[in-house]
Design an enzyme around this catalytic site. Structure first.
Site, PDB file in Angstrom:
ATOM      1  CG  LEU A  56      38.800  45.215  40.130  1.00  0.00           C
ATOM      2  CD1 LEU A  56      37.641  46.111  39.743  1.00  0.00           C
ATOM      3  CD2 LEU A  56      39.897  45.259  39.059  1.00  0.00           C
ATOM      4  CE1 TYR A  57      40.900  39.259  40.985  1.00  0.00           C
ATOM      5  CE2 TYR A  57      41.000  41.499  40.125  1.00  0.00           C
ATOM      6  CZ  TYR A  57      41.555  40.233  40.258  1.00  0.00           C
ATOM      7  OH  TYR A  57      42.759  39.961  39.662  1.00  0.00           O
ATOM      8  CE  LYS A  60      37.847  31.287  39.056  1.00  0.00           C
ATOM      9  NZ  LYS A  60      37.083  31.075  37.791  1.00  0.00           N
ATOM     10  CB  SER A  61      41.260  30.099  43.965  1.00  0.00           C
ATOM     11  OG  SER A  61      42.259  31.030  43.558  1.00  0.00           O
ATOM     12  CG  HIS A 144      40.811  50.651  39.694  1.00  0.00           C
ATOM     13  ND1 HIS A 144      42.033  51.317  39.643  1.00  0.00           N
ATOM     14  CD2 HIS A 144      41.014  49.460  39.086  1.00  0.00           C
ATOM     15  CE1 HIS A 144      42.918  50.564  39.019  1.00  0.00           C
ATOM     16  NE2 HIS A 144      42.338  49.427  38.675  1.00  0.00           N
ATOM     17  CE  LYS A 146      43.090  47.770  42.699  1.00  0.00           C
ATOM     18  NZ  LYS A 146      43.024  48.434  41.391  1.00  0.00           N
ATOM     19  CG  ASP A 151      42.656  46.576  64.885  1.00  0.00           C
ATOM     20  OD1 ASP A 151      41.408  46.499  64.837  1.00  0.00           O
ATOM     21  OD2 ASP A 151      43.368  45.652  65.305  1.00  0.00           O
TER      22      ASP A 151
END
Length: 478
Positions: A56-57, A60-61, A144, A146, A151
């Protein structure tokens, strides 16, 4: 695979989804977030050929994660990296630092070997996109999925890639050490990338820009949402369609059925669940978990039916306590979500009266306080009666599990892009591992009753109920 009852189940499943047969020892279950982080980072460091990450994301850190990918690229000139995130969530903080601004420098520095794509839902266009606030616009659909492939291995999970998912947010994680499984999910990843925006570096304040390449396999969803949906469906459908000729019975102990939801035109997970949760199957017990408990009506009806006479399977629901809900303490309308999910749990318990089913809330501390965790696990475990009714056989662990990104909600099946896998095994060792996984999640739960949820301090206020109604009428979903 034994004749009873798994052979009959797999014969039915073969008509709905493709099957990949593997050995039980090719599946490793990760216990928690810190182990998930350590294993993911270790596998990225050792990557030789490819890394594909669908999420999903990325927080940012998460500079250490990006630095590790960068080091892997620097040390291996043949390594290629493909990252897929959601466009709405990935750019929500822009022009401030965001997932997009974190990833854009990788594209700039390795333009031939790194590609970042961001999926944009075709459901949020026109006036909706202009007027719905960024904080809640994800209620109209998200990427959504994941999938974390390195490899010839892939991790299926419900976890995203940010600090809380690496430290104090409980989820589920299965590592599949199988080239066939990793290649299969890589094809799904690549297909979604081909109908998603391309992230590019920019010197502007936001640090990035999103473009729609002419080589994409669909038109821009913001410009032509209906044509986009038709084209995307034609790209994805061949990947999850069952074979035209039914395969031979499995010759290994374990089978994997990959699942995909691309609403509203493509969904193999709900038919699989409908098939699996049939009252005609000798199901002894089941455990169903979702951090955000709001199962699709068909799922709810099947679970309730299984726990009703004559089958009366022992049913357990695991869900987040309000104090373990990721939205606990949030400002604005999102802060109402824990109470909204309590309301939905209450309605479920009302329907479950006189049935052999219990609802357990997971809590480990309080969100936002030292030592507090959130609960984000989702999945299903099924144990069957043995043909002989042997007591030893009746104590074995589940022989079926469902793992992936879906929360099994109307939203998951009506708005979000989801990927998962149904795994069936006759291997006693893997069954025991699934039993231990489920028991580990139960460790932090307690049974809650309809009366407890109806108490004054737990009841959803009229404001919460009104907000739920408004979101539904506006085309969104919890």
């Amino acid at each position: 695979m034994p004749a009873y009852p798994l052979a009959g189940l797999t014969a039915d499943l073969d008509r709905i989804a493709p099957r990949i047969d593997i050995q039980a020892d090719q599946i490793h279950i990760i216990d928690g977030p810190t182990e998930f982080y350590d294993i993911l980072m270790s596998k990225i460091r050792g990557a030789r050929r490819r890394i594909y990450l669908s999420t999903l994301y990325i927080g940012k850190s998460e500079h250490e994660l990006i630095a590790t990918i960068r080091d892997a690229l620097t040390s291996n000139a043949t390594l290629h990296v493909s990252i897929l995130t959601d466009a709405l969530r990935g750019t929500r903080e822009a022009p401030r630092p965001s997932c997009a601004s974190l990833l854009a420098p990788l594209v700039r520095d390795y333009p031939e070997r790194v590609e970042v794509r961001m999926y944009h839902t075709p459901n949020l266009t026109g006036f909706r996109k202009v007027f719905i606030p960024k904080r809640i616009n994800e209620g109209w659909g998200l990427q959504h999925i994941k999938l974390y492939g390195i490899d010839d291995e892939v991790i299926l999970s419900g976890a995203n890639l940010s600090h809380d998912y690496f430290s104090n947010r409980q989820d589920r994680y299965h590592v599949f050490s199988s080239k066939r499984v990793a290649d299969y999910f890589a094809r799904i990843h690549d297909a979604v990338c081909s109908v998603s925006c391309l992230l590019q570096y920019s010197s502007q304040q936001s640090g990035h820009k999103l473009t729609w390449p002419v080589s994409n396999n669909a038109p821009d969803p913001l410009m032509a949402p209906e044509h986009y949906m038709a084209a995307a469906t034609s790209v994805l459908t061949p990947l999850v369609s069952p074979p035209t000729t039914l395969p031979s019975p499995a010759t290994t102990s374990t089978s994997v059925y990959p699942l995909l939801c691309h609403p509203p035109t493509l969904n193999t997970e709900l038919p699989i669940l409908s098939c699996l949760l049939s009252a005609s199957r000798p199901i002894r017990s089941y455990t169903f978990t979702a951090g955000y408990f709001n199962p699709h009506p068909l799922v709810t009806s099947r679970l309730l039916a299984l726990s009703s006479p004559p089958l009366s399977a022992s049913g357990t629901i695991l869900t987040a306590s309000p104090y373990a809900n990721g939205f606990f303490g949030s400002k604005g309308i999102s802060g109402m979500l824990p109470a909204a999910y309590t309301r939905l749990s209450t309605l479920f318990l009302q329907a479950a009266r006189e049935k052999s089913i219990q609802l357990r809330e997971w809590q480990r501390g309080i969100v936002g306080r030292p030592g507090g965790w959130t609960y984000h696990a989702k999945g299903l475990w099924i144990a069957f009666h043995s043909q002989t009714q042997n007591k030893e056989a009746e104590s074995t662990g589940p022989s079926v599990t469902l793992i992936g990104s879906s929360n099994y909600t109307t939203r998951s099946y009506g708005l979000d892009l989801e990927v998962g896998a149904l795994v069936v095994t006759s291997d006693a060792g893997l069954q025991e591992k699934w039993k231990q996984e489920e028991e580990a999640l139960r460790k932090y739960t307690k049974v809650v009753t309809e009366q407890e949820l109806g108490a004054k301090d737990r009841r959803a206020s009229w404001r919460v109920r009104l907000a739920m109604w408004i979101v539904n009428k506006a085309g969104g979903a919890l």
